[in-house]
Design an enzyme around this catalytic site. Structure first.
Site, PDB file in Angstrom:
ATOM      1  N   CYS A  12     -10.066  -8.298   1.076  1.00 32.05           N
ATOM      2  CA  CYS A  12      -8.635  -8.205   0.737  1.00 32.05           C
ATOM      3  C   CYS A  12      -7.775  -8.169   1.994  1.00 32.05           C
ATOM      4  O   CYS A  12      -6.720  -8.800   2.059  1.00 32.05           O
ATOM      5  CB  CYS A  12      -8.355  -6.947  -0.089  1.00 32.05           C
ATOM      6  N   THR A  13      -8.236  -7.451   2.984  1.00 35.12           N
ATOM      7  CA  THR A  13      -7.479  -7.340   4.237  1.00 35.12           C
ATOM      8  C   THR A  13      -7.305  -8.710   4.876  1.00 35.12           C
ATOM      9  O   THR A  13      -6.215  -9.056   5.339  1.00 35.12           O
ATOM     10  CB  THR A  13      -8.174  -6.350   5.183  1.00 35.12           C
TER      11      THR A  13
END
Length: 191
Positions: A50-51
């Site tokens: 996600c990052t």
């Protein structure tokens, strides 16, 4: 979490909602205005995949999404207070500045409205769903990735290019089409 029983499809009106975000309260349909929008979900804050995704979108938001008249908005089931800390981490590790809102969805309201919670995943966090929404608030494309697979945002941009071109000119785009390549003139075929 119990499923809502409604499954969104391309062509449906995007469900409206009001939810807090890293940029204040968002009234979704008002926020979209007369723009296109991409709503994309994340299983949880501070997860490595996600990052990278949020960092990538921040890097190309103005050069790619904004130039197409597209607003981007992310959603994760963590609260906004956690998102604010996560944004600092994304900015540092991905060498960027997150320049779009991330919805806090601790109550799972948006995740349930958009059917992002999939049974059998072992928890109540959303999978990686993408909703491309046009200025009339219609869902034009839905793409869902498993939690373990990062999204291909070049493909999402390609789909937006195709939607905008085909809406404007009544043409179709062939397999693997990229902006600037030849298009197809749709034929009406009767049997």
């Amino acid at each position: 979490q119990a499923q809502t029983g409604t499954t969104l499809k391309a062509g449906d009106t995007a469900p409206d909602f009001t939810q807090d975000s890293t940029q204040g309260k968002i009234h979704f349909h008002d926020w979209i205005g007369n723009s296109w929008a991409v709503l994309f979900s994340h299983p949880a804050d501070f997860t490595p995949v996600c990052t990278t995704e949020l960092g990538y979108v921040a890097r190309v938001n103005e050069s790619e999404f904004a130039k197409r008249g597209v607003k981007v908005i992310a959603v994760s089931v963590d609260p906004v207070s956690a998102h604010n800390e996560w944004v600092k981490d994304i900015n540092e590790t991905q060498k960027t500045k997150v320049n779009y809102p991330i919805l806090g969805d601790a109550d799972r309201k948006v995740s349930e409205l958009y059917d992002m919670l999939h049974p059998g995943e072992g928890d109540s966090s959303p999978v990686r769903s993408v909703f491309i929404i046009d200025p009339k608030k219609k869902i034009r494309t839905i793409i869902t990735y498993p939690k373990s697979t990062g999204r291909n945002f070049d493909e999402i941009l390609r789909v937006i290019d195709s939607l905008q071109l085909t809406d404007g000119y009544g043409v179709a785009t062939p397999a693997n089409w990229k902006n600037g390549e030849d298009v197809v003139i749709p034929l009406s075929v009767t049997h």
